[in-house]
Design a protein around this motif. Structure first.
Motif, short mmCIF file in Angstrom:
data_model
loop_
_atom_site.label_atom_id
_atom_site.label_comp_id
_atom_site.label_asym_id
_atom_site.label_seq_id
_atom_site.Cartn_x
_atom_site.Cartn_y
_atom_site.Cartn_z
N PHE A 196 31.68 40.28 37.44
CA PHE A 196 32.76 41.13 37.95
C PHE A 196 32.44 41.59 39.38
CE2 PHE A 196 34.94 45.18 38.57
CZ PHE A 196 36.23 44.87 38.16
N LEU A 197 31.19 42.05 39.60
CA LEU A 197 30.79 42.46 40.94
C LEU A 197 30.84 41.30 41.92
CD1 LEU A 197 27.73 44.86 40.40
CD2 LEU A 197 30.05 45.47 41.11
N LEU A 198 30.42 40.12 41.46
CA LEU A 198 30.41 38.94 42.32
C LEU A 198 31.83 38.54 42.71
CD1 LEU A 198 28.40 36.88 43.54
CD2 LEU A 198 28.90 35.42 41.56
N CYS A 199 32.74 38.58 41.74
CA CYS A 199 34.14 38.22 42.02
C CYS A 199 34.81 39.23 42.94
CB CYS A 199 34.93 38.11 40.71
SG CYS A 199 34.52 36.67 39.72
N LEU A 200 34.30 40.44 42.96
CA LEU A 200 34.82 41.46 43.87
C LEU A 200 34.15 41.37 45.23
CD1 LEU A 200 36.76 43.87 44.03
CD2 LEU A 200 34.91 45.32 43.20
N LEU A 201 32.85 41.12 45.22
CA LEU A 201 32.06 41.13 46.45
C LEU A 201 32.40 39.95 47.36
CD1 LEU A 201 29.64 42.36 48.04
CD2 LEU A 201 28.17 40.82 46.74
N LEU A 202 32.47 38.75 46.83
CA LEU A 202 32.67 37.56 47.67
C LEU A 202 34.04 37.56 48.38
CD1 LEU A 202 30.98 34.76 45.56
CD2 LEU A 202 30.13 35.88 47.62
N PRO A 203 35.15 37.83 47.68
CA PRO A 203 36.43 37.89 48.41
C PRO A 203 36.47 38.98 49.47
CG PRO A 203 36.83 37.66 46.07
CD PRO A 203 35.36 37.94 46.23
N ARG A 214 40.89 33.07 46.35
CA ARG A 214 41.96 33.43 45.42
C ARG A 214 41.54 33.25 43.96
NH1 ARG A 214 43.31 28.60 47.72
NH2 ARG A 214 43.74 26.84 46.32
N TRP A 215 40.67 32.27 43.69
CA TRP A 215 40.24 32.04 42.31
C TRP A 215 39.34 33.17 41.82
CZ3 TRP A 215 43.23 28.83 40.08
CH2 TRP A 215 43.76 27.74 40.78
N PHE A 216 38.55 33.71 42.70
CA PHE A 216 37.70 34.84 42.31
C PHE A 216 38.55 36.09 42.07
CE2 PHE A 216 34.43 32.07 43.81
CZ PHE A 216 33.28 32.46 43.13
N ILE A 217 39.60 36.27 42.88
CA ILE A 217 40.49 37.42 42.67
C ILE A 217 41.24 37.27 41.35
CG2 ILE A 217 42.53 38.60 43.57
CD1 ILE A 217 41.58 37.81 46.38
N ILE A 218 41.70 36.06 41.05
CA ILE A 218 42.40 35.80 39.79
C ILE A 218 41.49 36.05 38.59
CG2 ILE A 218 43.43 33.97 38.37
CD1 ILE A 218 44.48 32.75 41.00
N ALA A 219 40.20 35.75 38.76
CA ALA A 219 39.24 35.90 37.65
C ALA A 219 38.86 37.36 37.38
CB ALA A 219 37.99 35.09 37.94
N PRO A 221 40.60 40.32 36.70
CA PRO A 221 41.14 41.03 35.52
C PRO A 221 40.59 40.52 34.19
CG PRO A 221 42.88 40.58 37.10
CD PRO A 221 41.69 39.82 37.57
N PRO A 222 40.60 39.19 33.93
CA PRO A 222 40.06 38.75 32.63
C PRO A 222 38.59 39.07 32.43
CG PRO A 222 40.56 36.86 34.04
CD PRO A 222 41.16 38.05 34.68
N ILE A 223 37.79 38.99 33.50
CA ILE A 223 36.37 39.33 33.38
C ILE A 223 36.22 40.83 33.09
CG2 ILE A 223 34.19 39.53 34.64
CD1 ILE A 223 34.89 36.94 36.07
N GLY A 224 37.02 41.66 33.77
CA GLY A 224 36.97 43.09 33.52
C GLY A 224 37.36 43.45 32.10
N ILE A 225 38.40 42.79 31.58
CA ILE A 225 38.86 43.04 30.20
C ILE A 225 37.78 42.58 29.20
CG2 ILE A 225 40.55 42.36 28.46
CD1 ILE A 225 42.60 42.18 30.80
#
Length: 450
Positions: A196-203, A214-219, A221-225
């Protein structure tokens, strides 16, 4: 205590060497953001795991493993000739820092009692405040001195003899302790939180420059859930999740966590932007840049000592709001000084205003921590402490990345001073919001019945 100082000094030393590191590795502000944030990312994700591994396998053993690992990866960072090698080294530094750091306070709690315990905890807290000063000053001197022609690399190589001394003395003197009831490691929680941190940090760090953004941003919500579901299930089955959902369902605890996040987010951005602006835009040497933060570190130390008495007069909520006001004033005054003095600015100007940020940050940090933990039952105190530290380190990485992106994004259109002012104005939004939320949620005293 020296091990604690080691992990905290490393951030400060890297911070004052950023401009030289960027020039040597051929990277821009976005790359330097990752150099700082990768350390915070791995440290945040594995801090809780490090503590549980120490409880199970022995705190002395994990501490020494952390020291050896930190020594090896410091050498990797010092030898790095490209950004990828540096990022791998920084990520691993965070891993080994997370392994060794929790063992320090746990060993103090397990082996010392009464006045000795109080003194040790006081020293532990004092080192946390003074490490900013020591790291900035020592780091600035090491980089500027350019001993043996090593330049910024000496900031990493200095860890090697320090680690060797800690290792020898640690083997001789540190008592071996472990928990009688060792809990399981929340492996899935750690993995999902790191993703989750990685998908937030890289974008945030790389933005539209990176095709996969865009793929990290899309990922996200599902990772957070998935993370929330795993943590809820862990807690329901008697496990110890990384971030217990039951804690976050309590309004005052949640407010404390949000306040902690706001403090760290704004502080990390301020430190990164100021150091980078002073060196890349205003021509400060690393030593001058490091000396500029002396006021910040000293006032943080003083503020930490004074926060207890202040809390008795103003309450935790009032102390937090006062700290937010001081921090905001310090950030905006820093921007004003840079705009007004420009190239004639010297580190003496920055010392005073950065001191306001340090004092305000100390008030905010201590009061946010108390707000969160004072509403937690004693049997959940350990979990809550780890959770607060995890959130703090995660927001440190995100705050650095966000501040760096705002600063770099404004450079093409404005001069450096205006870019700094815009970034600073944006960074203070979170402390203001958090202070407002804390005041709004502050419990009112019950009316006395006649």
């Amino acid at each position: 205590m020296t091990g604690q100082l080691l992990t905290q000094l490393d951030f400060s030393i890297v911070n004052v060497a950023l401009e030289r590191i960027g020039a040597s590795l051929g990277t821009n502000a976005n790359g330097l953001v990752l150099v700082v944030a990768c350390y915070g990312l791995s440290f945040a994700a594995l801090l809780g795991t490090g503590g549980r591994l120490g409880d199970r396998y022995g705190r002395k053993r994990l501490f020494l493993i952390g020291i050896v690992g930190f020594c090896i990866v410091s050498m990797i960072c010092g030898l790095a000739t490209n950004l990828v090698t540096m990022l791998v080294g920084r990520f691993l530094q965070g891993v080994f820092g997370a392994i060794l750091m929790p063992q320090i306070l746990a060993t103090i709690h397990a082996t010392l009692h009464g006045p000795e315990h109080s003194r040790a905890v006081g020293i532990y807290t004092a080192i946390a405040g003074l490490s900013v000063v020591i790291g900035q000053v020592v780091g600035g001197w090491l980089v500027s001195a350019d001993l043996f022609g090593l330049g910024w690399r000496l900031g990493f190589f200095i860890n090697l003899p320090v680690c060797a001394i800690i290792l020898v003395l640690g083997v001789i003197s540190i008592p071996d302790t472990r928990s009688n009831v060792a809990s399981r490691t929340d492996a899935w929680g750690v993995l999902l939180f790191a993703l989750f941190l990685l998908c937030l940090l890289l974008p945030v760090s790389l933005g539209s420059d990176w095709p996969a953004t865009r793929w990290f941003i899309i990922a996200l919500p599902p990772i957070g859930i998935a993370f929330w579901w795993i943590e809820t299930r862990q807690e329901a089955t008697g496990g110890k999740p990384l971030l217990p959902p039951s804690l976050l369902r309590r309004p005052m605890v949640l407010i404390g966590f949000l306040a902690e996040a706001a403090v760290t987010f704004s502080y990390a951005g301020y430190i990164f932007i100021t150091a980078f602006c002073l060196q890349s835009a205003l021509g400060f040497s690393p030593q001058q840049s490091g000396d500029s933060f002396i006021g910040l570190g000293l006032m943080f130390f003083i503020g930490s000592l004074a926060s207890k008495r202040l809390r008795e007069r103003l309450s935790d909520h009032g102390t937090f709001v006062l700290g937010a006001g001081l921090t905001i004033s310090g950030i905006l005054l820093t921007a004003t000084l840079i705009r007004f003095f420009g190239l004639s600015l010297n580190f003496g100007h920055i010392i005073a205003v950065s001191g306001l940020v340090g004092l305000g940050n100390a008030f905010m940090l201590t009061s946010a921590y108390r707000i969160a933990l004072s509403h937690v039952e004693k049997h959940h105190a350990g979990e809550a402490s780890v959770a607060v530290s995890t959130v703090q380190q995660g927001c440190f990485a995100i705050g650095t990345a966000s501040g760096g992106v705002v600063y770099a994004g404004l450079l093409p259109s404005f001069d450096h001073a205006l870019a700094f002012a815009g970034a600073a104005g944006w960074l203070v939004c979170l402390p203001i919001i958090a202070a407002g939320v804390v005041l709004w949620k502050k419990p009112r005293p019950a009316r006395q019945q006649s």
